[in-house]
Design a protein around this motif. Sequence first.
Motif, short mmCIF file in Angstrom:
data_model
loop_
_atom_site.label_atom_id
_atom_site.label_comp_id
_atom_site.label_asym_id
_atom_site.label_seq_id
_atom_site.Cartn_x
_atom_site.Cartn_y
_atom_site.Cartn_z
N ARG A 33 0.34 7.22 -6.50
CA ARG A 33 -0.85 8.07 -6.71
C ARG A 33 -0.54 9.54 -6.44
N VAL A 34 0.22 9.81 -5.38
CA VAL A 34 0.56 11.20 -5.06
C VAL A 34 1.44 11.79 -6.17
N ALA A 52 0.83 -1.21 0.00
CA ALA A 52 0.00 0.00 0.00
C ALA A 52 0.86 1.27 0.00
N TYR A 86 2.00 2.10 -3.61
CA TYR A 86 0.82 2.48 -4.39
C TYR A 86 0.41 3.91 -4.04
N ALA A 87 0.43 4.21 -2.75
CA ALA A 87 0.07 5.57 -2.32
C ALA A 87 1.06 6.58 -2.90
N ASP A 145 -1.81 10.64 0.92
CA ASP A 145 -2.62 10.19 -0.22
C ASP A 145 -4.11 10.23 0.13
N GLU A 146 -4.42 9.73 1.32
CA GLU A 146 -5.82 9.73 1.78
C GLU A 146 -6.36 11.16 1.89
N SER A 192 -6.95 12.67 -1.44
CA SER A 192 -8.17 12.12 -2.05
C SER A 192 -9.39 12.82 -1.48
N ARG A 243 0.63 4.23 10.17
CA ARG A 243 0.70 4.30 8.72
C ARG A 243 2.00 4.96 8.26
N THR A 278 10.73 5.27 -0.67
CA THR A 278 9.64 5.36 0.30
C THR A 278 10.01 4.68 1.62
N GLU A 303 0.91 7.33 2.89
CA GLU A 303 -0.44 6.78 2.86
C GLU A 303 -1.44 7.80 3.40
N TRP A 304 -1.05 8.45 4.48
CA TRP A 304 -1.93 9.45 5.11
C TRP A 304 -2.11 10.63 4.16
#
Length: 411
Positions: free
Chosen positions: A190-191, A183, A186-187, A403-404, A407, A396, A246, A400-401
């Motif tokens: 996306r960013v 994850a 992936y995050a 990215d969330e 979103s 996390r 990362t 990831e944070w």
Amino acid sequence: METHLADHIRDSDVGREAEAILRACVHCGFCGATCPTYQLLGDELDSPRGRIYQIKEVLEGKRPTRVTQVHLDRCLTCLSCETTCPSGVRFGRLLEIGRSVVDQSVARPLLERFVRATVRETVSRRVLFGGLLRVARALRQLLPARIQVKFAVRRSAGSIPSSGHARRVILLTSCTQGALLPAVDYAAARVLDRLGVAVVVDPTAGCCGALRAHLSDLEGARVAARRNVDAWWPQVEAGVEALVMTASGCGLQVRDYGRLLAAEPAYAERAARLSALTLDLSVWLAREWSRLPLPVVAMPPVTVAFHAPCSLQHGQQINGVVEPLLVALGARLATVREAHLCCGSAGSYSLLQPTLSAALRKRKISALTAGAPEVILSANVGCLAHLEPATAIPVRHWIEWLDERLSQALN
Ligand code: SF4
Ligand code: SF4
């Protein structure tokens, strides 16, 4: 510190390097104040200065014993002592030399050899580790409790964007992280996609070699470095902007490729160039943040405790870079005491030194949760996998944070 190295090492490159490091130490002992093992055990032999003395004695010709080996093994290689040292002593490199010399003379007990070889040959091989992880998760109940919790960390990775951006960076999907916490990458993808940058993941690249280096397998670490230089170089020639990391532990290792392969004419130049191109994701993102078209949004605040991994704050000396990115998206940073101390993960340390590792984790969780955070964020897969099973508060990777939050703000 005055030194008189033994004849067999004095005139070698390694001997000269060790001697220079030893001579820089003025044995002031300041480093003991920030050393996790000295804090826990209170034994000078488990302090940086005590370890320096033991290595000095061995390099001067004293025969090392199992006791020497144990005190060196207990070191987390957290490099907190390097941050503290006013004389710039490169403790990490001296320890690497010392461990290698001691391990050549002192045989380890059979069980310990088996465990170290198993860790070295499984965790650093992504496909093998991924397969073993699936089996272990299926048979979790049959494993010892301290191993069970290692496999507890799981979450959905979501989707990875198939972007065609002209700007590209290489992403190392590390062996452990790729299997344990995909994850995170992936995050990150996306960013980066939101910022107009595509990620290149080369399937022929593999483990960065950090785990092998931690276990005194320096040749194995060089093999990993050579393989990755060969894998990534065509992308560098094709114009990727950076190697973005990362996992801060991997970043520290790849940034060291230039030194690691400096004596190999076929690799030295390319390795140095790759090391120079390698950046922690936070550093890359901080540089890009203001130049890219992110909307400014008022986000509801979230109380966050950030745990800076040793490989980030001491190894790479990256401090205060992640936090502003979090604050920009509504993080309210909790104060964390003893932020310089290791959480006890430290590569394979949690498997090889479970008692000390557990004590450090307990201390770290207490410090991280004191400010009642809603989420704990960190920057290295080892810390995440180590801390998450020990608290009910979500743990996390900071990307990831982020990215969330992006979103929520943009979708
Ligand atoms: S702080 Fe530096 S100079 Fe002082 S004892 Fe520790 S390593 Fe040596
Ligand atoms: S690397 Fe960490 S554990 Fe090892 S001597 Fe230095 S401060 Fe102590």
